[in-house]
Design a protein around this motif. Structure first.
Motif, PDB file in Angstrom:
ATOM      1  N   ALA A 193     -11.592 -17.587 -13.095  1.00 51.09           N
ATOM      2  CA  ALA A 193     -12.072 -16.768 -14.193  1.00 51.09           C
ATOM      3  C   ALA A 193     -10.908 -15.739 -14.939  1.00 51.09           C
ATOM      4  N   PRO A 194      -9.964 -16.448 -15.292  1.00 47.99           N
ATOM      5  CA  PRO A 194      -8.805 -15.653 -15.843  1.00 47.99           C
ATOM      6  C   PRO A 194      -8.960 -14.662 -16.615  1.00 47.99           C
ATOM      7  N   GLY A 195     -10.126 -14.800 -17.619  1.00 47.95           N
ATOM      8  CA  GLY A 195     -10.143 -13.633 -18.529  1.00 47.95           C
ATOM      9  C   GLY A 195     -10.678 -12.464 -18.026  1.00 47.95           C
ATOM     10  N   ALA A 196     -11.356 -12.534 -16.698  1.00 44.38           N
ATOM     11  CA  ALA A 196     -12.060 -11.257 -16.266  1.00 44.38           C
ATOM     12  C   ALA A 196     -11.401 -10.577 -15.294  1.00 44.38           C
ATOM     13  N   ALA A 197     -10.043 -11.108 -15.152  1.00 47.02           N
ATOM     14  CA  ALA A 197      -9.216 -10.332 -13.813  1.00 47.02           C
ATOM     15  C   ALA A 197      -8.485  -9.309 -14.485  1.00 47.02           C
ATOM     16  N   GLN A 198      -8.500  -8.186 -13.738  1.00 43.78           N
ATOM     17  CA  GLN A 198      -7.619  -6.979 -14.091  1.00 43.78           C
ATOM     18  C   GLN A 198      -6.674  -6.747 -13.041  1.00 43.78           C
ATOM     19  N   GLY A 199      -5.507  -6.154 -13.167  1.00 44.25           N
ATOM     20  CA  GLY A 199      -4.633  -5.740 -12.196  1.00 44.25           C
ATOM     21  C   GLY A 199      -5.249  -4.902 -11.251  1.00 44.25           C
ATOM     22  N   ARG A 200      -5.132  -4.916  -9.950  1.00 48.07           N
ATOM     23  CA  ARG A 200      -5.705  -4.306  -8.945  1.00 48.07           C
ATOM     24  C   ARG A 200      -4.958  -4.338  -7.777  1.00 48.07           C
ATOM     25  N   ARG A 201      -5.186  -3.480  -6.714  1.00 49.75           N
ATOM     26  CA  ARG A 201      -4.638  -3.094  -5.440  1.00 49.75           C
ATOM     27  C   ARG A 201      -5.623  -2.950  -4.380  1.00 49.75           C
ATOM     28  N   ILE A 202      -5.678  -3.560  -3.299  1.00 51.28           N
ATOM     29  CA  ILE A 202      -6.878  -3.507  -2.553  1.00 51.28           C
ATOM     30  C   ILE A 202      -5.788  -3.210  -1.220  1.00 51.28           C
ATOM     31  N   ASP A 203      -6.161  -2.007  -0.795  1.00 52.21           N
ATOM     32  CA  ASP A 203      -5.622  -1.581   0.502  1.00 52.21           C
ATOM     33  C   ASP A 203      -6.635  -2.013   1.758  1.00 52.21           C
ATOM     34  N   LEU A 204      -6.235  -2.554   2.736  1.00 55.48           N
ATOM     35  CA  LEU A 204      -6.933  -2.916   3.991  1.00 55.48           C
ATOM     36  C   LEU A 204      -6.639  -2.218   5.230  1.00 55.48           C
ATOM     37  N   THR A 205      -7.362  -0.987   5.468  1.00 51.22           N
ATOM     38  CA  THR A 205      -7.039  -0.230   6.652  1.00 51.22           C
ATOM     39  C   THR A 205      -8.080  -0.266   7.682  1.00 51.22           C
ATOM     40  N   ARG A 206      -7.548  -0.702   8.871  1.00 51.74           N
ATOM     41  CA  ARG A 206      -8.292  -0.663   9.977  1.00 51.74           C
ATOM     42  C   ARG A 206      -9.835  -1.523   9.494  1.00 51.74           C
ATOM     43  N   GLY A 207      -9.518  -2.636   8.922  1.00 48.34           N
ATOM     44  CA  GLY A 207     -10.739  -3.514   8.458  1.00 48.34           C
ATOM     45  C   GLY A 207     -11.618  -3.081   7.450  1.00 48.34           C
ATOM     46  N   VAL A 208     -11.416  -1.906   6.584  1.00 40.30           N
ATOM     47  CA  VAL A 208     -12.043  -1.352   5.598  1.00 40.30           C
ATOM     48  C   VAL A 208     -11.209  -1.505   4.405  1.00 40.30           C
ATOM     49  N   PRO A 209     -11.890  -2.230   3.360  1.00 39.00           N
ATOM     50  CA  PRO A 209     -10.783  -2.418   2.132  1.00 39.00           C
ATOM     51  C   PRO A 209     -11.194  -1.282   1.093  1.00 39.00           C
ATOM     52  N   SER A 210     -10.258  -1.016   0.360  1.00 37.61           N
ATOM     53  CA  SER A 210     -10.589   0.013  -0.800  1.00 37.61           C
ATOM     54  C   SER A 210      -9.882  -0.462  -1.945  1.00 37.61           C
ATOM     55  N   VAL A 211     -10.061  -0.253  -3.163  1.00 39.92           N
ATOM     56  CA  VAL A 211      -9.638  -0.948  -4.364  1.00 39.92           C
ATOM     57  C   VAL A 211      -9.241   0.337  -5.553  1.00 39.92           C
ATOM     58  N   ARG A 212      -8.399  -0.006  -6.280  1.00 35.64           N
ATOM     59  CA  ARG A 212      -7.908   0.771  -7.465  1.00 35.64           C
ATOM     60  C   ARG A 212      -7.185  -0.082  -8.238  1.00 35.64           C
ATOM     61  N   ALA A 213      -7.398   0.248  -9.725  1.00 31.72           N
ATOM     62  CA  ALA A 213      -6.612  -0.398 -10.710  1.00 31.72           C
ATOM     63  C   ALA A 213      -5.027  -0.019 -10.724  1.00 31.72           C
ATOM     64  N   THR A 214      -4.410  -1.040 -10.914  1.00 33.32           N
ATOM     65  CA  THR A 214      -2.982  -0.354 -10.751  1.00 33.32           C
ATOM     66  C   THR A 214      -2.535  -0.005 -11.979  1.00 33.32           C
ATOM     67  N   ALA A 215      -1.450   0.884 -11.871  1.00 28.22           N
ATOM     68  CA  ALA A 215      -1.016   1.609 -13.085  1.00 28.22           C
ATOM     69  C   ALA A 215       0.703   1.182 -13.248  1.00 28.22           C
ATOM     70  N   ARG A 216       0.920   1.329 -14.325  1.00 23.30           N
ATOM     71  CA  ARG A 216       2.456   0.932 -14.657  1.00 23.30           C
ATOM     72  C   ARG A 216       3.185   2.157 -14.537  1.00 23.30           C
ATOM     73  N   LEU A 217       4.316   2.091 -13.677  1.00 23.56           N
ATOM     74  CA  LEU A 217       5.043   2.978 -13.507  1.00 23.56           C
ATOM     75  C   LEU A 217       6.060   3.424 -14.863  1.00 23.56           C
ATOM     76  N   ALA A 218       6.247   4.756 -15.035  1.00 23.74           N
ATOM     77  CA  ALA A 218       7.060   4.753 -16.463  1.00 23.74           C
ATOM     78  C   ALA A 218       8.371   4.066 -16.326  1.00 23.74           C
ATOM     79  N   GLY A 219       8.725   3.547 -17.603  1.00 25.11           N
ATOM     80  CA  GLY A 219      10.034   3.006 -17.476  1.00 25.11           C
ATOM     81  C   GLY A 219       9.997   1.395 -16.859  1.00 25.11           C
ATOM     82  N   CYS A 220       9.045   0.854 -16.161  1.00 24.37           N
ATOM     83  CA  CYS A 220       9.289  -0.079 -15.481  1.00 24.37           C
ATOM     84  C   CYS A 220       9.290  -1.374 -16.475  1.00 24.37           C
ATOM     85  N   SER A 221      10.062  -2.298 -16.384  1.00 27.83           N
ATOM     86  CA  SER A 221      10.488  -3.545 -17.413  1.00 27.83           C
ATOM     87  C   SER A 221       9.212  -4.401 -17.546  1.00 27.83           C
ATOM     88  N   CYS A 222       8.263  -4.116 -16.700  1.00 27.50           N
ATOM     89  CA  CYS A 222       6.769  -5.032 -16.808  1.00 27.50           C
ATOM     90  C   CYS A 222       6.147  -4.522 -18.227  1.00 27.50           C
TER      91      CYS A 222
END
Lengths: 233, 234
Positions: A193-222
């Motif tokens: 479902a490509p239209g439904a996806a947003q940039g996100r980052r999932i951290d897996l810390t000792r078996g527990v996931p946590s998610v947050r939306a990714t944010a562009r760093l100022a000045g990044c060429s992306c």
């Protein structure tokens, strides 16, 4: 879209999931994915892409199976010394006649990338290659028994914007199999479902996931050029 | 502390959850694995169950899983059981291992595994996956709550859709099964489990995780039946 009866039977358990469905499964079968990295920690993710029905998988890893890989998921003892990409391709091709699994070749034309590279340097390079080629990609970066999975749909903040600093490659742990499978799961959802996806980052810390939306760093060429979008934070 | 190569695990089921759990436990160096499954390989298993290939259709799952594990780790002690985990064999199987990993696909087995583990004083890693949601919880008999403290008993059969109706996102099952094995490795290594006394629920589309605290319930029949329950309660 429709699927023939054989494919319908094989993928029946995910056809009934709204996140995949028949249209999503057809997109998975048409997808061509380059997988960067086939170490012991990476193979669970590759395996789950194959099981999900990703139509073409190209395994990009120049290394041989080493003693540290032996016993991990797709690497029996007798595979030590053989090219990782060939061992993985052979093992996965035996699992399905509906997909194609081959070692990476430079003339291949992927539609997406899964980065399971063993080192940060390789992960950053592979992610940047995917971004420049305008390919959606997911990057897993192991850290001890957990790590981070970054999902980068087209135009989303890049991996370099989202990643943590200071990580180094570490030997595979029980947690790295979970991280690798999580990365595959993210790419399956992105492809289905490509239209439904947003940039996100999932951290897996000792078996527990946590998610947050990714944010562009100022000045990044992306953030330059067509297709760059601001994340919905 | 005993080395992990001298520790053992019982894995109930060799499919969507049990398969990745077994592969992860083997890769982590666990010395002995008891695996059990009474089913045969079917086409609909192949989107998520990592041991099985098209050529395995109709084969006994326990035999195929054991064969694949032996190929990966010839030094691994494997006890394969082509049978269901039931009231007749539960207590003996659980007593014979250091940790139980429940990758079964039905509530009756999940509650039986809970009751047997609590009665034997053995840690249990419970897991489940349906559609795009996975749940994991660790039961360490004693002060922490068990599955029956949280849910009391299995839901009515008509209240829960079967896998065939609801579906399963294959890679999510792999994620959950590997997390369950990583938890078992923590317990076998003498570390505190990440899911002891709390239920992790993870929804794949949103990638949101929730942790629900699981306290021991005084009236829980499983916990109350433990020989040492009274001493722990005081």
């Amino acid at each position: 879209m429709t699927l023939d009866p054989e494919r319908t039977a094989r993928y029946s358990r995910q056809l009934v999931i709204p996140a995949v469905g028949v249209d999503g499964q057809a997109r998975l079968l048409e997808a061509r994915v380059r997988v960067t990295g086939a170490s012991a920690a990476s193979v669970p993710g590759i395996l789950y892409l194959a099981l999900a029905g990703v139509g073409t998988l190209w395994i990009d890893d120049p290394e041989m199976v080493g003693p540290a890989d032996s016993g991990h998921w797709l690497y029996p003892q007798e595979s030590v010394g053989q090219p990782r990409a060939e061992v993985v391709a052979e093992a996965l091709q035996a699992r399905s006649r509906f997909i194609r699994v081959e070692p990476w070749r430079s003339e291949a034309m992927p539609t997406a990338t899964l980065v399971l590279a063993p080192s940060t340097v390789q992960a950053v390079a592979a992610a940047e290659t995917a971004r420049r080629a305008r390919l959606p990609h997911v990057v897993a970066e192991a850290d001890g028994e957990g790590g981070t999975v970054v999902t980068v749909p087209l135009g989303a903040p890049c991996f370099a914007c989202a990643r943590s600093t200071g990580r180094t490659a570490r030997p595979p742990t029980a947690g790295s199999a979970a991280l690798s499978a999580l990365a595959a799961e993210e790419l399956v959802l992105l492809l289905a479902a490509p239209g439904a996806a947003q940039g996100r980052r999932i951290d897996l810390t000792r078996g527990v996931p946590s998610v947050r939306a990714t944010a562009r760093l100022a000045g990044c060429s992306c953030g330059e050029g067509a297709g760059a979008v601001s994340p919905a934070v | 502390m005993t080395a992990i190569s001298e520790r053992s695990a019982l894995v109930i089921g060799t499919g969507g959850l049990g398969g990745p759990a077994l592969l992860t436990l083997a890769a982590a160096g666990v010395g002995r694995l008891v695996l059990m499954d009474a089913d045969v390989v079917e086409t609909s298993n192949l989107n998520r169950q990592p041991f099985f290939r098209e050529a395995d259709m109709g084969a006994r799952k326990s035999a195929v899983a054991a064969e694949r594990l032996r190929a990966l780790r010839p030094d691994l002690q494997i006890e394969e059981r082509d049978e269901r985990f039931d009231a007749a064999n539960a207590a003996g199987l659980v007593r014979g291992v250091d940790v139980v990993v429940d990758g079964s696909d039905n509530f009756a087995t999940k509650f039986l595994a809970n009751d047997a583990a609590v009665a034997a004083g053995k840690p249990l890693v419970h897991g489940g996956v349906l559609r795009t949601t996975a749940q994991i919880m660790t039961v360490v008999p004693g002060p922490a709550g068990c599955l029956r403290c949280l849910f009391e008993g299995p839901p009515p059969a008509e209240a829960m859709p079967a896998n065939a109706e609801a579906g399963v996102l294959g890679a999510l099952a792999g994620f959950a099964g590997a997390l369950m094995a990583a938890e078992a490795v923590r317990l076998l290594s003498g570390e505190r489990g990440a899911y002891v006394g709390r239920l992790l629920s993870f929804e794949a589309r949103t990638a949101r995780a929730r942790l629900v605290m699981v306290r021991r319930r005084e009236a829980c029949p499983a916990c109350a039946a433990r020989p040492s329950a009274k001493a722990e309660a005081t």
